[in-house]
Design a protein around this motif. Structure first.
Motif, mmCIF file in Angstrom:
data_model
loop_
_atom_site.group_PDB
_atom_site.id
_atom_site.type_symbol
_atom_site.label_atom_id
_atom_site.label_comp_id
_atom_site.label_asym_id
_atom_site.label_seq_id
_atom_site.Cartn_x
_atom_site.Cartn_y
_atom_site.Cartn_z
ATOM 1 N N LEU A 152 8.925 0.630 2.458
ATOM 2 C CA LEU A 152 10.173 0.054 2.973
ATOM 3 C C LEU A 152 9.989 -0.446 4.399
ATOM 4 C CD1 LEU A 152 12.904 2.547 1.709
ATOM 5 C CD2 LEU A 152 12.917 0.072 1.338
ATOM 6 N N ARG A 153 9.160 0.244 5.168
ATOM 7 C CA ARG A 153 8.966 -0.105 6.567
ATOM 8 C C ARG A 153 7.823 -1.092 6.770
ATOM 9 N NH1 ARG A 153 10.931 5.108 6.386
ATOM 10 N NH2 ARG A 153 12.623 5.539 7.846
ATOM 11 N N SER A 154 7.180 -1.499 5.686
ATOM 12 C CA SER A 154 6.100 -2.480 5.823
ATOM 13 C C SER A 154 6.429 -3.746 5.041
ATOM 14 C CB SER A 154 4.761 -1.869 5.399
ATOM 15 O OG SER A 154 4.830 -1.350 4.075
ATOM 16 N N GLU A 155 5.819 -3.923 3.881
ATOM 17 C CA GLU A 155 5.984 -5.184 3.156
ATOM 18 C C GLU A 155 6.812 -5.060 1.888
ATOM 19 O OE1 GLU A 155 2.307 -7.491 2.762
ATOM 20 O OE2 GLU A 155 1.344 -6.039 4.076
ATOM 21 N N GLY A 156 7.410 -3.912 1.643
ATOM 22 C CA GLY A 156 8.198 -3.758 0.424
ATOM 23 C C GLY A 156 7.326 -3.778 -0.822
ATOM 24 N N VAL A 157 7.892 -4.222 -1.938
ATOM 25 C CA VAL A 157 7.152 -4.299 -3.197
ATOM 26 C C VAL A 157 7.315 -5.684 -3.799
ATOM 27 C CG1 VAL A 157 7.337 -1.840 -3.717
ATOM 28 C CG2 VAL A 157 9.134 -3.395 -4.508
ATOM 29 N N PRO A 158 6.369 -6.121 -4.631
ATOM 30 C CA PRO A 158 6.504 -7.423 -5.301
ATOM 31 C C PRO A 158 7.634 -7.387 -6.321
ATOM 32 C CG PRO A 158 4.590 -6.243 -6.123
ATOM 33 C CD PRO A 158 5.085 -5.457 -4.947
#
Length: 207
Positions: free
Chosen positions: A110-116
């Motif tokens: 959540l604090r970086s790039e999330g999910v595809p």
């Protein structure tokens, strides 16, 4: 060599295994209590952040598995607990509920790039909920700000317990046929993954 006994952390956090049992007409009860030592939770959060930022492929592989499945256990042993991870110092051993591992890694994502997009999941209605992860997605779909406020608290803290207490009654409406005992860390980690997988706008606001 340093060894973290995360099994003990799990016992402190849960007071026993958290389980949902189908029991029509029974309501859930929360056993949320603040912990006197929150440092293990801080170290656990640091581990999840490290996994999300430096071993994103392994983190996504774990989130992609079904909870409590053989695939989940396989990924945990090979990519999370195994020698391939660089997020633990040499000789460190980690033991904790699988849900904790999923939750802290979800918070890290959540604090970086999330999910595809392919890892997004729909939000079931209360009548469609079949497990605790489904209940968390059901709740998150209409209570995103409350979930975000919970995730801004320090894991294991009195503030976390207060945030969980504030949302507990509404959370229960998403599991009307469950008889369940949960506490703050379990709810936090369930909602972290639910927020992560809810949709792009939710992920963006959760960073």
């Amino acid at each position: 060599m340093k060894t973290f006994r995360w099994a003990a952390l799990g016992m402190l956090a849960c007071g026993g295994a958290a389980a949902a049992q189908i029991a029509p007409g029974s309501s859930g009860t929360s056993t949320s209590t603040p912990l006197t030592n929150v440092r293990p939770f801080q170290e656990l959060q640091a581990f999840g952040t490290c996994m999300a930022r430096t071993q994103r492929k392994a983190a996504l592989a774990l989130i992609a598995t079904a909870p409590d499945s053989r695939e989940e256990e396989k990924i945990l042993r090979k990519l999370v607990w195994g020698e391939q991870t660089t997020c633990m110092s040499g000789g460190t051993q980690m033991q904790m509920p699988n849900l904790f591992a999923r939750g802290v890694i979800a918070e890290g994502l959540l604090r970086s790039e999330g999910v595809p997009e392919e890892l997004r999941l729909p939000s079931p209605s209360p009548a469609q909920v079949r497990d605790l992860h489904g209940a968390a997605r059901c709740y998150t779909s209409s209570h995103r700000p409350d979930v975000e406020r919970l995730l801004q608290t320090r894991a294991g803290s009195a503030e976390e317990v207060k945030a969980v207490a504030a949302l507990w009654d509404e959370f229960r409406t998403c599991m009307p046929n469950f008889k369940v005992r949960l506490n703050a860390p379990w709810i936090r980690y369930l909602l972290a993954e639910a927020l992560l997988r809810a949709g792009p706008s939710t992920t963006a606001s959760g960073r």
